[in-house]
Design an enzyme around this catalytic site. Sequence first.
Site, mmCIF file in Angstrom:
data_model
loop_
_atom_site.group_PDB
_atom_site.id
_atom_site.type_symbol
_atom_site.label_atom_id
_atom_site.label_comp_id
_atom_site.label_asym_id
_atom_site.label_seq_id
_atom_site.Cartn_x
_atom_site.Cartn_y
_atom_site.Cartn_z
ATOM 1 N N GLY A 18 14.237 7.503 13.023
ATOM 2 C CA GLY A 18 13.853 6.309 11.795
ATOM 3 C C GLY A 18 12.922 5.867 12.692
ATOM 4 C CD GLU A 59 12.338 9.687 10.361
ATOM 5 O OE1 GLU A 59 13.351 8.641 10.334
ATOM 6 O OE2 GLU A 59 12.341 10.946 9.231
ATOM 7 C CB ALA A 82 18.166 5.239 10.745
ATOM 8 C CD GLU A 141 15.894 11.315 12.989
ATOM 9 O OE1 GLU A 141 15.430 12.633 13.620
ATOM 10 O OE2 GLU A 141 15.351 10.633 12.176
HETATM 11 N N1 3HC Z 1 22.543 3.048 15.849
HETATM 12 C C1 3HC Z 1 23.274 2.147 15.905
HETATM 13 N N2 3HC Z 1 23.759 2.175 17.563
HETATM 14 C C2 3HC Z 1 22.586 3.075 18.318
HETATM 15 C C3 3HC Z 1 21.670 3.724 18.133
HETATM 16 C C4 3HC Z 1 20.991 4.160 16.828
HETATM 17 N N3 3HC Z 1 20.567 4.862 16.414
HETATM 18 N N4 3HC Z 1 21.915 4.328 18.969
HETATM 19 C C5 3HC Z 1 22.242 3.970 20.139
HETATM 20 N N5 3HC Z 1 23.270 3.173 19.134
HETATM 21 C C6 3HC Z 1 23.466 2.497 20.692
HETATM 22 C C7 3HC Z 1 25.126 3.169 21.210
HETATM 23 O O1 3HC Z 1 25.963 3.386 20.319
HETATM 24 C C8 3HC Z 1 25.078 1.547 22.208
HETATM 25 O O2 3HC Z 1 26.491 1.578 22.111
HETATM 26 P P1 3HC Z 1 27.479 0.655 22.679
HETATM 27 O O3 3HC Z 1 26.906 0.030 23.978
HETATM 28 O O4 3HC Z 1 28.152 -0.442 21.364
HETATM 29 O O5 3HC Z 1 28.525 1.688 23.288
HETATM 30 C C9 3HC Z 1 24.113 2.005 23.076
HETATM 31 O O6 3HC Z 1 22.928 1.820 21.015
HETATM 32 C C10 3HC Z 1 23.020 2.882 23.884
HETATM 33 O O7 3HC Z 1 23.136 3.950 23.847
HETATM 34 P P2 3HC Z 1 23.815 4.726 24.731
HETATM 35 O O8 3HC Z 1 24.848 4.722 25.462
HETATM 36 O O9 3HC Z 1 23.906 6.552 23.744
HETATM 37 O O10 3HC Z 1 22.418 4.114 25.923
HETATM 38 P P3 3HC Z 1 21.322 5.090 26.425
HETATM 39 O O11 3HC Z 1 20.273 3.871 27.518
HETATM 40 O O12 3HC Z 1 22.388 6.423 27.442
HETATM 41 O O13 3HC Z 1 20.651 5.682 25.490
HETATM 42 C C11 3HC Z 1 19.273 6.270 23.344
HETATM 43 C C12 3HC Z 1 20.332 5.547 24.392
HETATM 44 C C13 3HC Z 1 18.244 6.729 23.831
HETATM 45 C C14 3HC Z 1 18.820 5.087 22.062
HETATM 46 C C15 3HC Z 1 20.947 7.358 22.672
HETATM 47 O O14 3HC Z 1 21.652 5.855 22.687
HETATM 48 C C16 3HC Z 1 20.474 8.163 22.130
HETATM 49 O O15 3HC Z 1 19.739 8.953 21.729
HETATM 50 N N6 3HC Z 1 21.028 7.018 20.039
HETATM 51 C C17 3HC Z 1 20.508 8.404 19.168
HETATM 52 C C18 3HC Z 1 19.477 7.872 18.733
HETATM 53 C C19 3HC Z 1 18.928 8.478 17.410
HETATM 54 O O16 3HC Z 1 19.941 10.267 16.981
HETATM 55 N N7 3HC Z 1 18.466 8.352 16.709
HETATM 56 C C20 3HC Z 1 17.807 8.949 15.302
HETATM 57 C C21 3HC Z 1 18.916 8.334 14.108
HETATM 58 S S1 3HC Z 1 19.045 9.293 12.545
HETATM 59 C C22 3HC Z 1 17.884 8.619 11.788
HETATM 60 O O17 3HC Z 1 16.882 7.921 12.333
HETATM 61 C C23 3HC Z 1 17.994 8.500 10.753
HETATM 62 C C24 3HC Z 1 16.389 8.641 9.612
HETATM 63 O O18 3HC Z 1 15.456 9.692 9.658
HETATM 64 C C25 3HC Z 1 16.347 8.505 8.600
#
Ligand code: 3HC
Length: 699
Positions: free
Chosen positions: A102, A105, A61, A125
Amino acid sequence: MTAEYKVDGAIAVITLNNPPVNGLGLATRQGITDALAKANADAAVKAIVITGAGKAFSGGADIKEFGSPKAMQEPNLLSVILAIENSAKPVLAAIHTVCMGGGLELALGCHYRIAAPGTSVALPEVKLGLLPGAGGTQRLPRALGVEPALNMIVSGEPVKSEMLALLPGQKLFDKMAASAESLAAEALAFAAEVAAQRPLPLVRNLPCKHPQGDAYFQFARNMVKGMSKNFPAPGKCVDAVQAATKGKFEAGMSTEREIFINLMWTPESKALRHIFLAERAASKIPDVPADTPQRAIDAVAVIGAGTMGGGIAMNFLNAGIPVKILEMKQEALDRGVATIRKNYEAQVKKGKLKQDKYEQRMSLLSTTLSYADLKDADMVIEAVFEEIGVKEAVFKELDRVMKPGAILASNTSTLDLNKIASFTQRPQDVVGLHFFSPANVMKLLEVVRGAKTAKDVMATVMSLAKKIKKTAVVSGVCDGFIGNRMIEQYGRQGGFLLDEGCTPAQVDKAIEKFGFAMGPFRMSDLAGNDIGWAIRKRRYLEKPDMKYSKTADLLCEKGRFGQKTGAGWYDYVPGKRDAIPNAEVVKMIEEHRKALGITPRKISDEEIVQRLVYSLVNEAAHILEDGIASKASDIDMVYLMGYGFPIYRGGPMNYADQVGLFNVVQAMSRFAQNPLDDAKFWQPAPLLARLAAEGKTFN
Ligand code: 3HC
Ligand code: NAI
């Protein structure tokens, strides 16, 4: 475009294209459902592949959308997944690189999944204080088995696809591609293979049971509780997965949904989401574009092999960058190298570092007594005594010997960086790199930008910070930079609290209960009370009208410098760090109070916490106003990474935002009425007053 649509023979391919990680924001979700409808309406299409462009299948997400109406707007992720499940034609997920949250998912809603080896698969998450909210807690246990799924959901940690594919009976991946490169072609072939398959398999229809039933979940809950005491999400993950084993799929989905929505509003989740974005925002400097050219840093020199120099050197050795340390005397070099060795050996002993890695790191270390040997270094970091005369001599020498374009950095914690830069003919190459002790452990690095520091120097050190695994935050030049300038006010409040009736232990306990790793007096004992004493002597000469408690000076006059002398605000037993309250110190405080004619009063924990935390907040508002920090979230990162501010409160600015700035200002005006406090300090910084009046927040 956020989801591309293309037809390849009888197969429609939907490619998520929402850089950087194909976050499932509203436009992407809309793009997927539109493409699905198109594919289903096209008689020539027999099967559908969903994949991701660039460096992710999907990172989940869109975190930036959370809290905004867009997050819930239809088609929300649940509706998208439902549309996939209900597709009359088979939908296949072709997963690669990153498949998280997501994104996973979404894949679990597809009828089939093919994965490239090396894919990082996770439901992270929980790290945002949430649980998977689009069926992850219900489908992953069905696809993977309850135990591995619960582990992934509670830890949030990624697991490689090839490892998951080996789990007996797993139904997460129907096929593993031979390589990332062949994934697209293999996905098309697989889609053609299953095009005529009916009925279409759905993960939701798989059974979900654990042989030990409720007992297993109780054990899991107990374990999670112990490990995540200030965070509600991990325990809730257990509840949701247990629900998957209990009844119908739809009932489990309702449980998941309810928990997800409740968690979304918790302060802990807000704090964690804030930190996720703040950490990434910190690396961006408003007037230094991302494409600013950088200088190559392949060899580093460190001046001074003391407490800081050794720790600083280790950071670069750990990152595989050769380091040369310079000292005035061979004994100092030997001592410094021995300390580095000792630190590494302790890691080897604990099994945290392999012997060959240790040797490899030590082989990158060299020493010298001669400045001439530094001429090939791309960057030098000075960590000598904190005296301007010593710094002047060192920087004049560095200016003479360092090659053109080398970065000249100072680890000074209190001195004027612009003055240090002026000792050289190349102030554009001078920058502050303020590491925190122990420098090989603490995550924070304040990057001090001088008036003349070049943009490419800033860009270089920010990316170097990432390489050595530090969280870098940019600070302008001022006394104490961001962190120590704020901590001075916090320490001053600590002193007033003693004068008014508290003991050091009472103050420490109150703020530790709030969540700080260590209260101000334990922290001062750890850092050395003499350091603050020296600063005060200088500071209060410059600002004689600045009110402060003299108790800390009295303590230092007794030689109680803290842990290093076995006695400070507390007593210490050699080899241990437990702080033992000392009756003499309490008596000293009482006598001082008496001498000032103060009748002690009982001060509540709430007042202690508010005065300590709001003193940070008010000073931080001045720091923002002065342009020393460029954004409030940077200040949060400084306090979270360098000063033990509780993670689940998201930093002082995020905390103040959550309390409400109006309430913060109200409390300050009460503190200003206290004749024993500093009424002038408690005048809200103009920025804070304005935001509070307008009902706004810092972040
Ligand atoms: N949404 C929006 N932006 C995201 C994102 C996401 N889920 N995940 C990463 N980004 C963005 C970061 O903000 C960053 O943006 P920027 O360049 O503007 O600063 C860019 O992507 C790169 O991120 P990283 O610097 O962290 O890059 P890495 O290559 O080191 O890592 C990653 C990539 C493994 C995808 C890491 O960013 C990560 O772990 N992201 C979080 C993933 C996450 O938590 N997903 C769950 C979201 S909640 C969800 O899905 C709810 C659902 O269950 C309903
Ligand atoms: P330290 O006293 O442990 O080490 C300083 C070292 O520098 C000594 O080994 C000394 O021999 C060497 N040195 C002094 N003059 C020198 C010269 N002209 N040439 C070469 N070497 C010389 O001091 P520490 O604590 O490591 O501090 C170093 C710097 O780091 C100071 O500027 C300090 O303010 C800063 N700092 C210290 C922190 C701490 O917690 N100790 C935290 C952050 C910054």
